[in-house]
Design an enzyme around this catalytic site. Structure first.
Site, PDB file in Angstrom:
ATOM      1  N   ASP A   1       0.889  -1.210  -0.044  1.00  0.00           N
ATOM      2  CA  ASP A   1       0.016  -0.015  -0.004  1.00  0.00           C
ATOM      3  C   ASP A   1       0.795   1.283   0.177  1.00  0.00           C
ATOM      4  OD1 ASP A   1      -2.632   0.782  -0.190  1.00  0.00           O
ATOM      5  OD2 ASP A   1      -3.030   0.215   1.847  1.00  0.00           O
TER       6      ASP A   1
ATOM      7  N   THR B   1      -7.860  -4.054  -0.026  1.00  0.00           N
ATOM      8  CA  THR B   1      -6.631  -4.551   0.644  1.00  0.00           C
ATOM      9  C   THR B   1      -7.098  -6.007   1.379  1.00  0.00           C
ATOM     10  OG1 THR B   1      -7.290  -3.123   2.558  1.00  0.00           O
ATOM     11  CG2 THR B   1      -5.555  -2.446   1.111  1.00  0.00           C
TER      12      THR B   1
END
Length: 407
Positions: free
Chosen positions: A85, A173
């Protein structure tokens, strides 16, 4: 340091011209339409290039995710976050700032959480071989500054800010952590004078799913290549397109450069539509549940039932499903305790629009990316967000209006 986003003025065109590119530069990915048709083709080429490299980061990190201690983090809102990320945000920020230093970035992460968990070194290592940073080695300060360039306190926008990028480094995610079964997306869009002018989504684990086969057969839509890993792009007035991600499966240059035009499906009846909803919401929490039950069994759809597709996490992959014709509708409800973030929608909006679909709130109004006047991070759709193939959009809005008071 707080930056002030540049306003619209007579020199606006120069803001968008890359400082390090020339007309003959062929190092970036080509686009599937003539440059003269695409006003922002240089920005789009740069976005395609950096999203492809960002997808490579995701794949590399994911390979080591389960075996590396400390590789998985938890944000304060309990959304799982990985080094990928932060690595994606750092890479995209570094590259875009080098090419378009006058265009600010609005992105999901900031470095505070990364600093407190002592994972800066891991992110630097992840980004180092993907960034084109010249002869100087990439430092921790470079990466932290790049991440914070997109953070919530980085830029103050004016009412007439010319342009800015919107990035979701990894949308979905949870899907990233689940393995190959759940989709996740790297999403990047460019907003100019309040309008989204281009978007790029990379989905490293997109593949043919037999549960969607009937969709393609019934609705005659085979927009996205069936092999794993695709990139989807859209440019205002030029349509939505996809191709395979290069270097994912030993893809040859000839195969990976083959673009396919995308269109939404042709479904005309709500009861025959294929629906996506947020994994955090249930069908029974939505107004249409007063009219239809939901099933996930494509082979046994009963009367008064609609098919619910549920193999994707995050919002952007659901936009991707609609834009590619795999789904007819994506619907979500706003909740008082959860803000709607611009990066969860911006790139998906243009991909659906350019594929022939429609995106509004539940009142039928377009989503206003300028509603958050200072930071451009939050949007305020009335009731919720409705994404559709366009054919059944107004009918669903009517159903929502008629049944919202029941739920």
């Amino acid at each position: 340091m707080l930056l002030i986003a540049p306003p619209v003025d007579s020199s606006f065109a120069s803001i968008l011209l890359p400082l390090h590119l020339s007309a003959g530069d062929s190092s970036l990915s080509s686009v599937p339409f003539p440059n003269e048709k695409a006003k922002y083709h240089r920005e789009l080429e740069a976005a395609v290039d950096v999203v492809e490299r960002a997808c490579r980061i995701c794949i590399d990190v994911k390979k080591s995710l389960l075996s590396s201690e400390g590789g998985i983090l938890e944000k304060s809102d309990q959304t799982p976050v990985t080094v990928a990320d932060f690595g994606v945000q750092a890479l995209v920020s570094l590259e875009l700032n080098k090419l378009f230093p006058s265009i600010p970035l609005v992105a999901e992460e900031d470095s505070a959480f990364l600093r407190s968990n002592d994972l800066v070194g891991s992110v630097v290592s992840t980004v180092a071989d993907k960034a084109s940073f010249g002869d100087n080695p990439l430092t921790e300060a470079d990466v932290l500054d790049a991440i914070d360039r997109g953070g919530k306190d980085a830029v103050a926008f004016g009412a007439e800010t010319a342009a800015y990028w919107v990035l979701d480094p990894i949308d979905g995610t949870r899907g990233f952590l689940k393995g190959s079964e759940a989709l996740y997306v790297v999403g990047l869009a460019l907003v100019v004078q309040g309008e989204i002018v281009l978007g790029v989504m990379g989905c490293p684990n997109w593949k043919e799913d037999k549960s969607y086969k009937s969709t393609a057969e019934v609705q005659g839509n085979k927009n996205i290549p069936s092999q794993s890993g695709v990139i989807m792009i859209a440019h205002v007035g030029c349509g939505t397109w996809t191709k395979r991600l290069p270097e994912m499966l030993g893809t040859s240059a000839k195969t990976s450069d083959c673009w396919t035009r995308c269109f939404v499906d042709s479904c005309q009846l709500v009861q025959e539509a294929y629906f996506c909803i947020p994994e955090s919401q249930t069908w029974n929490s939505l107004p249409l549940s007063a009219l239809f039950n939901a099933t996930t069994d494509a082979d046994n759809i009963g009367d008064k039932e609609i098919l619910l597709l549920c193999k994707c996490c995050g919002s952007l992959c659901k936009y991707m499903m609609v834009a590619s014709g795999r789904a007819s509708v994506f619907i979500l409800r706003t909740r008082a305790q959860k803000l709607i973030k611009a990066w969860d929608h911006a790139v998906g909006m243009i991909c659906v629009h350019e594929a022939g679909g429609k995106v509004t709130d539940w009142k039928g109004s377009k989503l206003d990316l300028s509603a958050d006047q200072v930071q451009r991070r939050i949007i305020f759709p009335s009731g919720g967000v409705l994404v559709s193939n366009g054919n059944i959009h107004n009918r669903i809005l009517e159903m929502i209006a008629a049944t919202s008071s029941i739920i």
